[in-house]
Design an enzyme around this catalytic site. Structure first.
Site, PDB file in Angstrom:
ATOM      1  N   CYS A 112      34.226  -8.382  93.501  1.00 45.82           N
ATOM      2  CA  CYS A 112      32.809  -8.868  93.190  1.00 45.82           C
ATOM      3  C   CYS A 112      31.617  -7.641  93.396  1.00 45.82           C
ATOM      4  CB  CYS A 112      32.608 -10.223  94.259  1.00 45.82           C
ATOM      5  SG  CYS A 112      31.410 -11.240  94.060  1.00 45.82           S
ATOM      6  N   HIS A 113      30.769  -8.106  94.413  1.00 49.53           N
ATOM      7  CA  HIS A 113      29.746  -7.103  94.766  1.00 49.53           C
ATOM      8  C   HIS A 113      30.168  -5.967  95.171  1.00 49.53           C
ATOM      9  CE1 HIS A 113      27.131 -10.829  93.743  1.00 49.53           C
ATOM     10  NE2 HIS A 113      26.178  -9.895  93.609  1.00 49.53           N
TER      11      HIS A 113
END
Length: 196
Positions: A112-113
């Site tokens: 994800c991030h």
């Protein structure tokens, strides 16, 4: 499932604001494969998980960065959530911790991030990876080759885009962590792939 990670200790580096399922599902997969898993954070005590924008549960930190060392672990897992990596990427101790795994050729998984942290640790350049869509331009600007795929493996680095990719991410993470050290042409590294 065979205990392919038996005897290995894995660090999950996270702080307040992590996407809860991106910590809990990989941690379960690692433990199911026989690994000892420790949550490492900027502070001791507990860290706050989130389910997207809503607060989730709190999780006990096993060791703060001040209380541990990268040499203790065979692999590193980085969960996402926008706030979590955004805090980690400005902390020198966190970046040094992450960098040490790459310097040692140890496998790393980031979802994800979380690849934001790889940019500030100086390890994204020249790597093929994926991430959450909103940080792909940042990764490209840092010199990474960014693709839109469920899971990408590049020399021991496993990346995925978001929680929907967790089944593929967890499977590849366990596989790469079981292989152990990657990178370089050292005889020890090459020989390690021959061990059953």
């Amino acid at each position: 499932m065979p205990q392919s990670l038996s005897g290995k200790t894995v660090a999950i580096l996270a702080t307040d604001g992590f996407e809860q399922v991106e910590l809990t599902e990989p941690m379960k997969a690692l433990k199911d494969a026989g690994a000892t898993v420790e949550i490492v954070s900027l502070k001791s005590g507990e860290i706050q998980g989130f389910n997207h924008f809503d607060k989730g549960g709190t999780f006990r930190v096993d060791r703060s960065l001040d209380e541990t060392d990268p040499s203790r672990y065979e692999a590193l897992m980085l969960p996402g959530g926008a706030h979590n990596p955004d805090q980690l990427r400005v902390e020198d101790k966190a970046l040094e911790f992450v960098r040490a795994f790459f310097d040692a050729g140890k496998p790393v998984a980031a979802i994800c991030h979380a690849p934001w942290v790889l940019i500030d640790a100086g390890v994204a350049e020249g790597r093929k990876l994926t991430s959450y869509k909103t940080i792909r331009t940042d990764l490209k600007n840092a010199g990474a080759e960014v693709v839109d795929e469920e899971v990408v493996v590049d020399d021991g680095l496993v990346t995925s885009r978001d929680p929907d990719d967790l089944p593929a991410f967890c499977a590849k993470m366990v596989e790469e962590f079981a292989e152990g050290r990657h990178g370089g042409d050292s005889p020890v590294t090459e020989a390690s792939h021959l061990v059953p």
